[in-house]
Scaffold this motif. Structure first.
Motif, PDB file in Angstrom:
ATOM      1  N   UNK A   1     -51.860   3.381 133.268  1.00  0.00           N
ATOM      2  CA  UNK A   1     -52.466   2.480 133.091  1.00  0.00           C
ATOM      3  C   UNK A   1     -53.517   1.740 133.383  1.00  0.00           C
ATOM      4  N   UNK A   2     -53.825   2.268 134.703  1.00  0.00           N
ATOM      5  CA  UNK A   2     -55.148   1.343 134.755  1.00  0.00           C
ATOM      6  C   UNK A   2     -56.271   2.717 134.002  1.00  0.00           C
ATOM      7  N   UNK A   3     -56.520   3.676 133.778  1.00  0.00           N
ATOM      8  CA  UNK A   3     -57.521   4.807 133.841  1.00  0.00           C
ATOM      9  C   UNK A   3     -57.552   3.900 131.786  1.00  0.00           C
ATOM     10  N   UNK A   4     -56.280   3.960 131.056  1.00  0.00           N
ATOM     11  CA  UNK A   4     -55.746   3.434 129.991  1.00  0.00           C
ATOM     12  C   UNK A   4     -56.922   1.902 129.514  1.00  0.00           C
ATOM     13  N   UNK A   5     -57.271   1.242 130.850  1.00  0.00           N
ATOM     14  CA  UNK A   5     -57.825   0.249 130.325  1.00  0.00           C
ATOM     15  C   UNK A   5     -58.863  -0.044 130.585  1.00  0.00           C
ATOM     16  N   UNK A   6     -59.309   1.059 131.295  1.00  0.00           N
ATOM     17  CA  UNK A   6     -60.480   1.277 131.887  1.00  0.00           C
ATOM     18  C   UNK A   6     -61.317   1.571 130.441  1.00  0.00           C
ATOM     19  N   UNK A   7     -60.612   2.798 129.864  1.00  0.00           N
ATOM     20  CA  UNK A   7     -60.728   3.731 128.798  1.00  0.00           C
ATOM     21  C   UNK A   7     -61.227   2.796 127.686  1.00  0.00           C
ATOM     22  N   UNK A   8     -60.423   1.857 127.366  1.00  0.00           N
ATOM     23  CA  UNK A   8     -61.010   0.998 126.416  1.00  0.00           C
ATOM     24  C   UNK A   8     -61.045   0.359 126.441  1.00  0.00           C
ATOM     25  N   UNK A   9     -61.843  -0.532 127.926  1.00  0.00           N
ATOM     26  CA  UNK A   9     -62.576  -0.950 127.759  1.00  0.00           C
ATOM     27  C   UNK A   9     -64.571  -0.638 127.747  1.00  0.00           C
ATOM     28  N   UNK A  10     -64.314   0.374 128.273  1.00  0.00           N
ATOM     29  CA  UNK A  10     -65.458   1.803 128.298  1.00  0.00           C
ATOM     30  C   UNK A  10     -66.107   2.307 127.402  1.00  0.00           C
ATOM     31  N   UNK A  11     -64.964   2.993 126.577  1.00  0.00           N
ATOM     32  CA  UNK A  11     -65.566   3.627 125.525  1.00  0.00           C
ATOM     33  C   UNK A  11     -64.459   3.782 124.280  1.00  0.00           C
ATOM     34  N   UNK A  12     -63.901   3.381 123.918  1.00  0.00           N
ATOM     35  CA  UNK A  12     -63.448   2.632 122.318  1.00  0.00           C
ATOM     36  C   UNK A  12     -62.820   1.002 122.393  1.00  0.00           C
ATOM     37  N   UNK A  13     -63.461   0.122 122.567  1.00  0.00           N
ATOM     38  CA  UNK A  13     -64.511  -0.728 122.570  1.00  0.00           C
ATOM     39  C   UNK A  13     -65.678  -1.051 121.578  1.00  0.00           C
ATOM     40  N   UNK A  14     -66.506  -0.755 122.729  1.00  0.00           N
ATOM     41  CA  UNK A  14     -68.429  -0.462 122.182  1.00  0.00           C
ATOM     42  C   UNK A  14     -67.791   0.334 120.958  1.00  0.00           C
ATOM     43  N   UNK A  15     -66.862   1.017 120.420  1.00  0.00           N
ATOM     44  CA  UNK A  15     -67.244   2.374 119.329  1.00  0.00           C
ATOM     45  C   UNK A  15     -66.316   1.061 118.003  1.00  0.00           C
ATOM     46  N   UNK A  16     -65.744   0.419 118.769  1.00  0.00           N
ATOM     47  CA  UNK A  16     -65.188  -0.941 118.083  1.00  0.00           C
ATOM     48  C   UNK A  16     -65.306  -1.743 117.345  1.00  0.00           C
ATOM     49  N   UNK A  17     -66.494  -2.562 117.875  1.00  0.00           N
ATOM     50  CA  UNK A  17     -67.591  -3.467 117.485  1.00  0.00           C
ATOM     51  C   UNK A  17     -68.324  -3.316 116.519  1.00  0.00           C
ATOM     52  N   UNK A  18     -68.720  -2.012 116.579  1.00  0.00           N
ATOM     53  CA  UNK A  18     -69.655  -2.753 114.721  1.00  0.00           C
ATOM     54  C   UNK A  18     -68.752  -2.654 114.138  1.00  0.00           C
ATOM     55  N   UNK A  19     -67.231  -2.234 114.109  1.00  0.00           N
ATOM     56  CA  UNK A  19     -66.288  -2.152 113.281  1.00  0.00           C
ATOM     57  C   UNK A  19     -65.733  -3.977 112.802  1.00  0.00           C
ATOM     58  N   UNK A  20     -65.974  -4.224 114.359  1.00  0.00           N
ATOM     59  CA  UNK A  20     -65.504  -5.567 113.740  1.00  0.00           C
ATOM     60  C   UNK A  20     -67.015  -6.113 113.254  1.00  0.00           C
ATOM     61  N   UNK A  21     -67.371  -6.169 113.334  1.00  0.00           N
ATOM     62  CA  UNK A  21     -69.011  -7.364 112.909  1.00  0.00           C
ATOM     63  C   UNK A  21     -68.778  -6.860 111.434  1.00  0.00           C
ATOM     64  N   UNK A  22     -68.321  -5.899 111.422  1.00  0.00           N
ATOM     65  CA  UNK A  22     -68.411  -5.240 110.016  1.00  0.00           C
ATOM     66  C   UNK A  22     -67.735  -5.756 107.998  1.00  0.00           C
ATOM     67  N   UNK A  23     -66.478  -5.139 109.291  1.00  0.00           N
ATOM     68  CA  UNK A  23     -65.227  -5.569 108.339  1.00  0.00           C
ATOM     69  C   UNK A  23     -65.065  -6.901 107.853  1.00  0.00           C
TER      70      UNK A  23
END
Length: 309
Positions: free
Chosen positions: A266-288
């Motif tokens: 669970x800790x690793x999943x949330x760390x992945x979401x914070x450090x890997x997934x979120x940086x990918x999603x931010x451009x999509x969030x602000x463009x869509x």
């Protein structure tokens, strides 16, 4: 006095020990990293090229996209290397350097999200004075202040950490080096280190969260006072993207800080979401979700690509 054998490198256990799963994860996270680089670079170029986006809000967004590039590049390349490597080692100096930049970029992003919330509050509550209040000098000062506070905070922790002796073990049950995972491996007294880490993590984290919550409470109160539904929707539209980013950042950050540093799934999943997934999603969030960004993309396409068709 005990004689300790000094440790010069650690082993990052990573995400899995199964070679087949590691191959799948390597391809997956390589694609995510490439999308992160492409999306954030594209947004940086778009904001720079389009004069309609030369406003305080997009000035702060440029810093956010640059931070996402930094944050992702600090963690993902080493994780990809370990997924295809048998040794999975990282030198002590490299581990502390990674911990420093993870700490610094995370702290900067927390401060920057608070600044962006204040920017939206000024834009909605005082639209006629927005240009005067959010002057170029203030925007630059707020950005430099965010970087400066976070880097000083991270530097204080790292300077204290480099004085530690490590001898209790070499294995870090994580895919990145974080100070909270490194301290238990030290044979020195780490009580002061843990206390400083706790103060420099929790206080800024909740301090910026309170500032963000207060800003959005005032924003919602101002929007609710508008009688027209269409005007309410138009006023809140630019805030929705920022609010989504805040939820992703503080949601994963808050939960990962509450969990014990044991390398649990669970800790690793949330760390992945914070450090890997979120940086990918931010451009999509602000463009869509952003009409201005969509319009800017349309103008860029017509300017640079339509003549080629």
């Amino acid at each position: 006095m005990k004689n300790y054998s000094a440790i010069s490198e650690f082993i990052l256990l990573g995400l899995s020990t199964d070679c087949h799963i590691q191959a799948v994860l390597f391809v997956l996270f390589l694609l995510i990293y490439l999308l992160t680089l492409m999306g954030n670079f594209l947004m940086l170029l778009l904001i720079r090229a389009d004069s309609h986006l030369h406003t305080p809000m997009y000035f702060f967004l440029k810093q956010l996209f640059f931070l996402d590039l930094c944050n992702s590049s600090v963690t993902v390349p080493k994780m990809l290397e370990n997924l295809v490597s048998e040794s999975k080692t990282i030198f002590l100096q490299g581990c502390l350097a990674q911990a420093f930049f993870v700490f610094a970029t995370g702290g900067t992003e927390a401060c920057l999200l608070a600044v962006m919330a204040y920017d939206r509050y000024v834009a909605i509550s005082s639209p006629l004075l927005y240009g005067q209040v959010m002057s170029k000098q203030l925007c630059v000062g707020l950005v430099w202040g965010s970087w400066g506070l976070a880097f000083v905070d991270a530097l204080n922790n790292i300077l204290l950490a480099v004085k530690l002796d490590f001898c209790e073990g070499r294995t870090i049950p994580h895919f990145i080096c974080e100070l909270s995972s490194v301290f238990p491996l030290s044979c020195s007294n780490t009580s002061i280190n843990f206390m400083l880490l706790l103060c420099s993590s929790i206080l800024p984290f909740f301090g910026t969260f309170i500032m963000i919550a207060s800003s959005y409470a005032c924003i919602i109160s101002t929007i609710m006072s508008i009688t027209s539904t269409s005007s309410q929707s138009k006023a809140f539209s630019p805030c929705s993207s920022c609010l989504t980013t805040v939820i992703f950042f503080y949601g994963s950050g808050f939960i990962s800080h509450l969990l014990p540093t044991s390398g649990s799934p669970l800790e690793i999943i949330f760390s992945l979401q914070y450090s890997v997934i979120t940086p990918m999603l931010n451009p999509l969030i602000y463009s869509l979700q952003n009409k201005e960004v969509k319009a800017a993309m349309g103008r860029m396409f017509r300017k640079y690509f339509r003549p080629l068709i």
